[in-house]
Every structure is written in structure tokens, then in C-alpha cells.
Motif scaffolding. Sequence first.
Motif, short mmCIF file in Angstrom:
data_model
loop_
_atom_site.label_atom_id
_atom_site.label_comp_id
_atom_site.label_asym_id
_atom_site.label_seq_id
_atom_site.Cartn_x
_atom_site.Cartn_y
_atom_site.Cartn_z
N SER A 114 7.35 2.44 -0.82
CA SER A 114 7.95 1.56 0.17
C SER A 114 8.88 0.57 -0.51
O SER A 114 8.83 0.36 -1.73
N VAL A 115 9.73 -0.06 0.30
CA VAL A 115 10.61 -1.14 -0.14
C VAL A 115 10.44 -2.31 0.82
O VAL A 115 10.71 -2.17 2.02
N GLY A 116 9.96 -3.42 0.30
CA GLY A 116 9.82 -4.63 1.11
C GLY A 116 8.94 -4.40 2.33
O GLY A 116 7.89 -3.75 2.25
N ASP A 117 9.41 -4.92 3.46
CA ASP A 117 8.63 -4.82 4.70
C ASP A 117 9.36 -3.99 5.75
O ASP A 117 9.12 -4.14 6.95
N ARG A 118 10.25 -3.08 5.27
CA ARG A 118 11.08 -2.37 6.24
C ARG A 118 11.12 -0.86 6.04
O ARG A 118 11.24 -0.11 7.01
N LEU A 150 7.84 5.67 2.96
CA LEU A 150 7.86 7.13 2.93
C LEU A 150 6.51 7.70 3.35
O LEU A 150 5.46 7.09 3.10
N VAL A 151 6.54 8.88 3.96
CA VAL A 151 5.30 9.60 4.28
C VAL A 151 5.48 11.08 3.95
O VAL A 151 6.60 11.59 3.90
N GLY A 152 4.37 11.76 3.72
CA GLY A 152 4.38 13.21 3.54
C GLY A 152 5.11 13.66 2.29
O GLY A 152 5.07 13.02 1.24
N ASP A 153 5.82 14.79 2.41
CA ASP A 153 6.49 15.38 1.25
C ASP A 153 7.51 14.45 0.62
O ASP A 153 7.84 14.61 -0.56
N ALA A 154 8.02 13.51 1.36
CA ALA A 154 9.02 12.59 0.80
C ALA A 154 8.45 11.80 -0.38
O ALA A 154 9.19 11.43 -1.29
N CYS A 155 7.15 11.56 -0.39
CA CYS A 155 6.55 10.81 -1.50
C CYS A 155 5.53 11.61 -2.29
O CYS A 155 5.18 11.21 -3.41
N HIS A 156 5.04 12.74 -1.77
CA HIS A 156 4.03 13.50 -2.53
C HIS A 156 4.03 14.98 -2.14
O HIS A 156 3.01 15.52 -1.72
N ALA A 157 5.15 15.66 -2.31
CA ALA A 157 5.20 17.09 -2.00
C ALA A 157 4.27 17.86 -2.93
O ALA A 157 4.18 17.57 -4.13
N VAL A 158 3.58 18.86 -2.38
CA VAL A 158 2.68 19.71 -3.17
C VAL A 158 3.03 21.16 -2.89
O VAL A 158 3.61 21.50 -1.86
#
Length: 417
Positions: A272-276, A279-287
Amino acid sequence: TLMATLLAREGWRVTLLERRRDPRTDGAEAGRSINLAISARGLAALEAVGLRERIEAISTLLHGRQVHAADAATAYQPYGKAGQGIRSVTRTDLSIMLLEAAVEAGVEIRFDVRCEEIDLATGTVHLGADIPPVTGDLLVGADGAFSAVRGQMQRLDRFNLSQQYLSHGYKELRIAPGPEGRHRLAPDVMHIWPRGGFMLMAMSNRDGSFTVTLYLPFRSLASFASLHTGEDAVAFFRREFPDVVPLIPDLAQQWTSHPTGSLVTVRADPWSVGDRVVLVGDACHAVVPFYGQGANAAFEDCLVLAEALRRSPGDAGAAFQEYEAARRVHTDALAELAIDNFLEMRDRVASPLFRARKGLERLLHRLFPRAFLPLYTMVSFTRIPYADARRRAQRQWWTVTGVAVLLALLVLAWVVG
């Protein structure tokens, strides 16, 4: 779409921006989708938005693996206890179901728009010179392993990104329905043809077809690089998977028209960046897909993030930190489990020793249903966090090994005495 639906139900006014066209009217891109396996974690998330019955209606329940050996012998390996199974669903069917749910929840969906640039400070998404930008209080990057949102975050100082490609790629093929729409293989199992170094997999669809996926190295003696034409592919299948060739009479045409895909593991830090922006799913942890948990983990992300936002009204930054702290260690564990399961499916499932170990797991689970849970059961049929499940599985086998050694010593002492 699931995250959008959860937020809309919490009272957010949500706009979903999608690069592709609407699959409800334009169909899906052929040859790009490995069937998804929805299990306990994904079902819990879908149930939260009232979709449990719908997913059961559009999916096929698979109770185990049917292993096809090189000599044409087959062996059945159940996933768990009687009644337990995973749900096979095409990506298109699942996407349409979730799109319809998002529309029902009041989400505005804009198709065929491309994210050109993002202002992370203001949450503004620029969609091109001729399209007005979109700004929101909350920007959720749920845009996959090659996320445009994450790409913008990568420009920040101290942002860490790891990408690790598997040496294998995949090609999707299709077995058409048989006469009167019947399945031409058993529909209630996942079919696997392990060949040591590569494998073929088939999962049934509700229309009587099967989605078939070949996992093959990009470069080696038997590889995508060595199969130059559709005729090369047919010869390869006749040698390695002769029982499949009659089921795909247009194999050569499918081979040349369907693309070869890559398989990548992605780890990002932070999420994440700040309060706005988050990321979720493959965008942050693709397997890689070999534990059937990519979609399930992403859906579980959505639940955890929605709950964190609910607990911290007015402080999205705190919610983002809570969400990442709760999820990161477990998605890292899943990445390792997925690669290990690839080796299991490709190389070990045909081994008598492997089958004996799985049989012992089932026996111990039957005798001690609370004390001994197989790893696959914990991952697929419970919501025990991934890292916790892996640690518990290791402890259980240490205990079993210790008891076996103790019994052996006692028997030896009795014989000697």
C-alpha cells in the motif's frame, strides 16, 4: 469484482475500471485461462456476497485426482474425506457471475479502458488523452500479476519487487463434449498425466467439455522450443499421451492458434501507499497455479481488507497495515507450497511410495480426526492460514516419525530381550 462488490455493500460508491472488453457480450480470449479451483477460502468469500449457490450451479465438484500412467494404468487419489472436493469453474463463467453481482450491488463498470498513469498521492487514474481521469478516496489495484497500479508504486523509493518465472510454461487445449453433451472422461476428478519433468492436466466443465493444460519446459529435450508445428505437437502427444490424442481431433490447429503462457511468482513490498492506494491478489502476491489457491487467496484478501476497513473507519492507512500484516506471511508460504505441489503433481503422484504416504495420511486422519489433518485438507477444506497449516503439517509428521522410531526401538528391545 469481488472487492468492488464488498465495498459497494459497505456503502462505498465504486467504479471498476477494466482493460478488457465485457465478457458477457464479447466472449473470452481463447486459450488463455487455466480452469480455476474454488475451495473453502474462496467459497467463504463468495458466500459473504451471497454467491454460494451460484458458484455451485456453474462449477463441477472434483473429489480427487485420476492419475494416468505412461502404461495407460490409472489410479484414483481422493482429495479428502467422502464428500470433500474442490469446484472446477472456467474463468469466463466465474468472471460473468462476479460481474453480475457487482452490477447488482451498484458498482459502475467501465470496460475497454487502460490505466496510463496514476497519481498515488491523490488517487487519480489517467486513462489516456481523450478520456477524463478518475479520482477516488480509495484506489484498489486488483489488476493481476503485471499490475499497472503496482508498476506505478515501483517508482517509489524503497519499494521491493521479486519476480521468479518457472522454467515451465503452459498451453491450454480443449476436449469437446461427446455425443449428447456427455463428458468423454470421468467428470468428477482432476485428470493428471505425470511424465517426470512435464505433465498434462484436464478439468471438466459443465457443458461436457474439458479444459486441458500442458505444462512443459520452455527449453529442454522435450519442450515448447522443440515443438515447432502442430504436427510436431501431435507426434509428441502420440508418444507421451496416446490416450488423449483421439479426444482432441483438432489438436494441431489448437496448438498453433492457442498461445503459450508463462508462470510467475510475484512478491511485492509494501502492498500500500499512504491511506489511499492498496494492492490485492496477484498484484501483490501472484503464485503458480499448482495448489489451486491463487483465486482462493485473492478472494480471502478481499475479505480481510474489507474487514480491516470496517474496523478502522476513517483511517484507511491503518486498515492497509492491518491487512498486510495479516496476509503477507501466509501468501509467502502459499508461494512455496504451490511450487512444491507442482513437483508433486509432475513427478511424485505416480510413485508407490507417494501413494503409500497419502494412504497413511488418510488413515491417520480417520483414526485421529482432530489431532491429524493432512496438509491438503488444511489448505483446501479449512481457512487455517497457509503458514500455520504448513507448520502444523511439519509438526504432525515429526510426531508420527518419533512415534514410529519409539515403537521400532521397543520392538527391537523386546526381540533382543
